[in-house]
Each structure stands twice: as structure tokens, then as C-alpha cells.
Design a protein around this motif. Structure first.
Motif, PDB file in Angstrom:
ATOM      1  N   LYS A  79      25.450   6.282  24.003  1.00  0.00           N
ATOM      2  CA  LYS A  79      24.736   6.214  25.289  1.00  0.00           C
ATOM      3  C   LYS A  79      23.469   5.372  25.233  1.00  0.00           C
ATOM      4  O   LYS A  79      23.138   4.654  26.192  1.00  0.00           O
ATOM      5  CB  LYS A  79      24.434   7.662  25.724  1.00  0.00           C
ATOM      6  N   SER A  80      22.753   5.424  24.095  1.00  0.00           N
ATOM      7  CA  SER A  80      21.480   4.683  24.012  1.00  0.00           C
ATOM      8  C   SER A  80      21.703   3.171  24.201  1.00  0.00           C
ATOM      9  O   SER A  80      20.842   2.471  24.736  1.00  0.00           O
ATOM     10  CB  SER A  80      20.795   4.957  22.673  1.00  0.00           C
ATOM     11  N   VAL A  81      22.880   2.672  23.796  1.00  0.00           N
ATOM     12  CA  VAL A  81      23.190   1.249  23.979  1.00  0.00           C
ATOM     13  C   VAL A  81      23.253   0.917  25.474  1.00  0.00           C
ATOM     14  O   VAL A  81      22.782  -0.124  25.929  1.00  0.00           O
ATOM     15  CB  VAL A  81      24.519   0.889  23.281  1.00  0.00           C
ATOM     16  N   PHE A  82      23.811   1.822  26.242  1.00  0.00           N
ATOM     17  CA  PHE A  82      23.918   1.570  27.691  1.00  0.00           C
ATOM     18  C   PHE A  82      22.554   1.690  28.374  1.00  0.00           C
ATOM     19  O   PHE A  82      22.303   1.008  29.367  1.00  0.00           O
ATOM     20  CB  PHE A  82      24.995   2.482  28.308  1.00  0.00           C
ATOM     21  N   ASP A  83      21.671   2.522  27.811  1.00  0.00           N
ATOM     22  CA  ASP A  83      20.297   2.563  28.336  1.00  0.00           C
ATOM     23  C   ASP A  83      19.622   1.217  28.061  1.00  0.00           C
ATOM     24  O   ASP A  83      18.881   0.708  28.898  1.00  0.00           O
ATOM     25  CB  ASP A  83      19.496   3.698  27.681  1.00  0.00           C
ATOM     26  N   ALA A  84      19.895   0.646  26.884  1.00  0.00           N
ATOM     27  CA  ALA A  84      19.320  -0.669  26.559  1.00  0.00           C
ATOM     28  C   ALA A  84      19.896  -1.739  27.490  1.00  0.00           C
ATOM     29  O   ALA A  84      19.169  -2.622  27.966  1.00  0.00           O
ATOM     30  CB  ALA A  84      19.605  -1.011  25.095  1.00  0.00           C
ATOM     31  N   ILE A  85      21.184  -1.660  27.785  1.00  0.00           N
ATOM     32  CA  ILE A  85      21.806  -2.640  28.703  1.00  0.00           C
ATOM     33  C   ILE A  85      21.147  -2.529  30.081  1.00  0.00           C
ATOM     34  O   ILE A  85      20.837  -3.530  30.726  1.00  0.00           O
ATOM     35  CB  ILE A  85      23.335  -2.410  28.797  1.00  0.00           C
ATOM     36  N   GLN A  86      20.905  -1.297  30.503  1.00  0.00           N
ATOM     37  CA  GLN A  86      20.240  -1.100  31.800  1.00  0.00           C
ATOM     38  C   GLN A  86      18.850  -1.766  31.791  1.00  0.00           C
ATOM     39  O   GLN A  86      18.482  -2.453  32.746  1.00  0.00           O
ATOM     40  CB  GLN A  86      20.112   0.400  32.081  1.00  0.00           C
ATOM     41  N   ALA A  87      18.125  -1.584  30.697  1.00  0.00           N
ATOM     42  CA  ALA A  87      16.786  -2.193  30.604  1.00  0.00           C
ATOM     43  C   ALA A  87      16.894  -3.717  30.640  1.00  0.00           C
ATOM     44  O   ALA A  87      16.087  -4.395  31.287  1.00  0.00           O
ATOM     45  CB  ALA A  87      16.101  -1.729  29.318  1.00  0.00           C
ATOM     46  N   ILE A  88      17.912  -4.266  29.976  1.00  0.00           N
ATOM     47  CA  ILE A  88      18.095  -5.734  29.983  1.00  0.00           C
ATOM     48  C   ILE A  88      18.415  -6.218  31.399  1.00  0.00           C
ATOM     49  O   ILE A  88      17.895  -7.231  31.866  1.00  0.00           O
ATOM     50  CB  ILE A  88      19.215  -6.134  28.983  1.00  0.00           C
ATOM     51  N   LEU A 238      23.553 -10.614  22.640  1.00  0.00           N
ATOM     52  CA  LEU A 238      24.774 -10.132  21.993  1.00  0.00           C
ATOM     53  C   LEU A 238      24.511  -8.691  21.580  1.00  0.00           C
ATOM     54  O   LEU A 238      23.487  -8.404  20.933  1.00  0.00           O
ATOM     55  CB  LEU A 238      25.095 -10.987  20.764  1.00  0.00           C
ATOM     56  N   ILE A 239      25.411  -7.809  21.960  1.00  0.00           N
ATOM     57  CA  ILE A 239      25.222  -6.391  21.625  1.00  0.00           C
ATOM     58  C   ILE A 239      26.397  -5.916  20.775  1.00  0.00           C
ATOM     59  O   ILE A 239      27.562  -6.047  21.163  1.00  0.00           O
ATOM     60  CB  ILE A 239      25.090  -5.562  22.923  1.00  0.00           C
ATOM     61  N   ILE A 262      18.718  -1.922  18.577  1.00  0.00           N
ATOM     62  CA  ILE A 262      18.640  -3.322  18.141  1.00  0.00           C
ATOM     63  C   ILE A 262      19.698  -4.134  18.898  1.00  0.00           C
ATOM     64  O   ILE A 262      20.895  -3.810  18.860  1.00  0.00           O
ATOM     65  CB  ILE A 262      18.937  -3.462  16.623  1.00  0.00           C
ATOM     66  N   VAL A 263      19.226  -5.176  19.581  1.00  0.00           N
ATOM     67  CA  VAL A 263      20.144  -6.101  20.247  1.00  0.00           C
ATOM     68  C   VAL A 263      19.805  -7.500  19.728  1.00  0.00           C
ATOM     69  O   VAL A 263      18.768  -7.692  19.084  1.00  0.00           O
ATOM     70  CB  VAL A 263      20.009  -6.036  21.786  1.00  0.00           C
TER      71      VAL A 263
END
Ligand code: SAM
Length: 275
Positions: A79-88, A238-239, A262-263
Motif C-alpha cells: 500500500k505504501s507504494v500507492f501512497d507514493a504514487i498518489q503523492a507523485i 520508475l517504480i 524509494i522511487v
């Protein structure tokens, strides 16, 4: 399965898909080849071996390659990856143009549809973010189902909260949960082998390449990520999967922490190789 047959198939699968079956994974490959034999109505792995060596029809070869892949996935996996995508998406990258996103090993589509749900959430919150998602995979059987946007009860329960299930899916009374039209129409699906050129795909702002490079050799990983750098727009991301890293693999990205994840952002001087 004897050593000669194991070596033959592990080389064949690495050449076609980049997936490495090491000696350690011999039993896994054997189980998969038994499934291939059954699906192709052949009596044994040896019979599959003979047919591949003689030259297999493309449609039968695709069955073999599909079964050689691992399609494990879930909605909002890590889930934290999708929170990062939202921030991006909320950063400068999402301003003033349609964000182009590529889910590069999409399996049954949960990853791409999760991003589409994020876009809907942001729109509902009044953010002017617009996005379009291309989801690709090499396995035709997973792509066929991903395109339908239908998931089993078990699949929607993996990663989706009850409010999201009810908000973004409808049930058809036969046990299937179908994603709503708005979230479905943002996603298009296509077959793409990561070993082959990306040039025809166009360019992207965000590429998700998660939990697929882990099965590849170091050389295979380098080749894929460097070609991805070539089709990322300036400042694009790139994720990778949560256990994966670009450490020692490419000079074309700078690592960045977004919401503690980390992205990899395309480096300003990324080399201009052929994608
Ligand atoms: C474990 S799933 C990951 C799905 C999703 N990205 C996730 O993280 O949940 C890996 C996917 O990569 C696909 N795959 C494996 N080798 C590939 C290749 N050479 N080209 C394209 N897709 C590939 C498989 O078919 C499989 O669906």
C-alpha cells in the motif's frame, strides 16, 4: 525430468522471457512443465521437449510461456507504494497534462486498476489530475481476464477495503465483481514482452515495473531498466517492487524517497540508447 531437459527448458524460457530458473527452482519448473503437458494434451514433459525441439506452433508455445510465468498480484499490493504514487500524481508531474502511466507486468490488472482508483479518488477530492494507463504483460491468459475487469470475491478481498469494493465495483450475482466503467476506461491492455523493444509504446511519466525483474538475470534487469529510461519523459518515475532496487543496475536514474518509499526518477543526463 533429466538434467538435459531441465537445462534445455531453463535456457529456452530465459531466451524467450528473461525468466531464470536456477537449479534451486528445478522442482518448480518441473511442476510447471507437467501443467504445460496437461494443457497441451501431451503425455509427458519429454513429449513437450520433443515438440519444442521440432518447432512448436506459436499458439502452443504461448501456452508454455504463460505457464512459465508467476502471476501473483493483488490490489494495492504494498500500500505504501500507492501512497507514493498518489503523492507523485499530486506533484508538478500531474499538473497541466494527462499523466501517462505504464503498468509493465500487469498480470490480472489489479495494479493498473488500483492506480485508476487513485485517480478517481483525487478527482473526487477536487484535484485537477488526469491520467491514462497502459497495462501490459506477456501472458495472454492473464491479459484476457484483466481486460474483462472482473474479479473473484477472493481477489477483491485481497487489498481492497470494503468501502472501495462497494464504491468501485458491482457484483453480477454470479460471484464476480466488475470494476466500474470510469476506472476501467482509463486502462488499456496490450501484450508486451519486456525483452522486446518499447519504441511503439510511446513515452510515459510513470512506469510501474514491480515484482517481475526479480526473476531475471542482472544483465536482463539492466537491459530492461535502461530501455525504460529511454521512454520516460523528463522527470518521469520508475517504480519497482518493494523488495527490489536499482542499486548497481543503471546510471539513468536517481533514487528519491517519496512518502518513505524509494522511487527512481529519470536522471537529467540519461543516456540515449535505443528503446
Ligand atoms: C508476479 S507478477 C507481478 C504483477 C504486478 N506487477 C504486481 O507487482 O503485483 C509478474 C508478471 O510479470 C509477467 N512477466 C514475466 N516475464 C515477462 C516478460 N518477459 N515480459 C512481460 N511480462 C512478463 C508475468 O506474466 C506476470 O504476470
Amino acid at each position: 525430468m533429466n538434467v538435459e531437459i531441465f537445462n534445455y527448458f531453463s535456457k529456452f524460457i530465459e531466451k524467450e522471457l528473461g525468466i531464470v530458473y536456477s537449479d534451486f527452482n528445478q522442482f518448480q519448473l518441473q511442476a510447471r512443465l507437467e501443467e504445460v503437458a496437461k494443457s497441451l494434451s501431451l503425455p509427458s514433459i519429454e513429449a513437450v521437449y520433443e515438440e519444442v525441439r521440432r518447432g512448436m506452433l506459436e499458439s502452443r508455445k504461448q501456452v508454455l510461456l504463460d505457464i512459465a510465468t508467476n502471476n501473483e498480484t493483488s490490489f494495492f499490493r504494498d500500500k505504501s507504494v500507492f501512497d507514493a504514487i498518489q503523492a507523485i500524481l499530486l506533484s508538478d508531474l500531474g499538473k497541466n497534462h494527462k499523466v501517462k502511466i505504464w503498468s509493465a507486468a500487469s498480470s490480472y490488472g489489479q495494479e493498473a486498476y488500483s492506480v485508476s482508483m487513485i485517480l478517481s479518488e483525487l478527482t473526487a477530492q477536487g484535484h485537477a489530475v488526469n491520467g491514462q494507463i497502459l497495462a501490459t504483460d506477456i501472458a495472454e491468459r492473464v491479459l484476457a481476464r484483466a481486460k474483462t475487469g472482473r474479479f473473484t470475491q477472493l481477489e477483491v478481498q485481497r487489498g481492497l477495503s470494503a468501502p472501495f469494493m462497494l464504491k468501485y465495483f458491482s457484483t453480477d450475482g454470479e460471484g464476480w465483481w466488475k470494476i466500474n466503467a470510469t476506472e476501467k476506461q482509463r486502462v488499456s491492455f496490450a501484450k508486451q514482452n519486456l525483452r522486446q523493444s518499447f519504441v511503439s509504446l510511446g513515452t510515459f511519466d510513470i512506469i510501474l515495473c514491480r515484482n517481475v525483474l526479480i526473476y531475471q538475470s542482472v544483465e536482463g534487469k539492466k537491459d530492461v531498466v535502461d530501455r525504460m529510461a529511454q521512454i520516460l519523459n523528463p522527470g518521469g518515475y520508475l517504480i519497482l517492487g518493494s523488495g527490489e532496487s536499482l542499486l548497481g543496475l543503471s546510471q539513468n536514474f536517481e533514487s528519491k524517497k517519496v512518502n518513505n518509499v524509494i522511487v527512481y526518477q529519470k536522471a537529467a543526463l540519461a543516456s540515449k540508447l535505443v528503446a
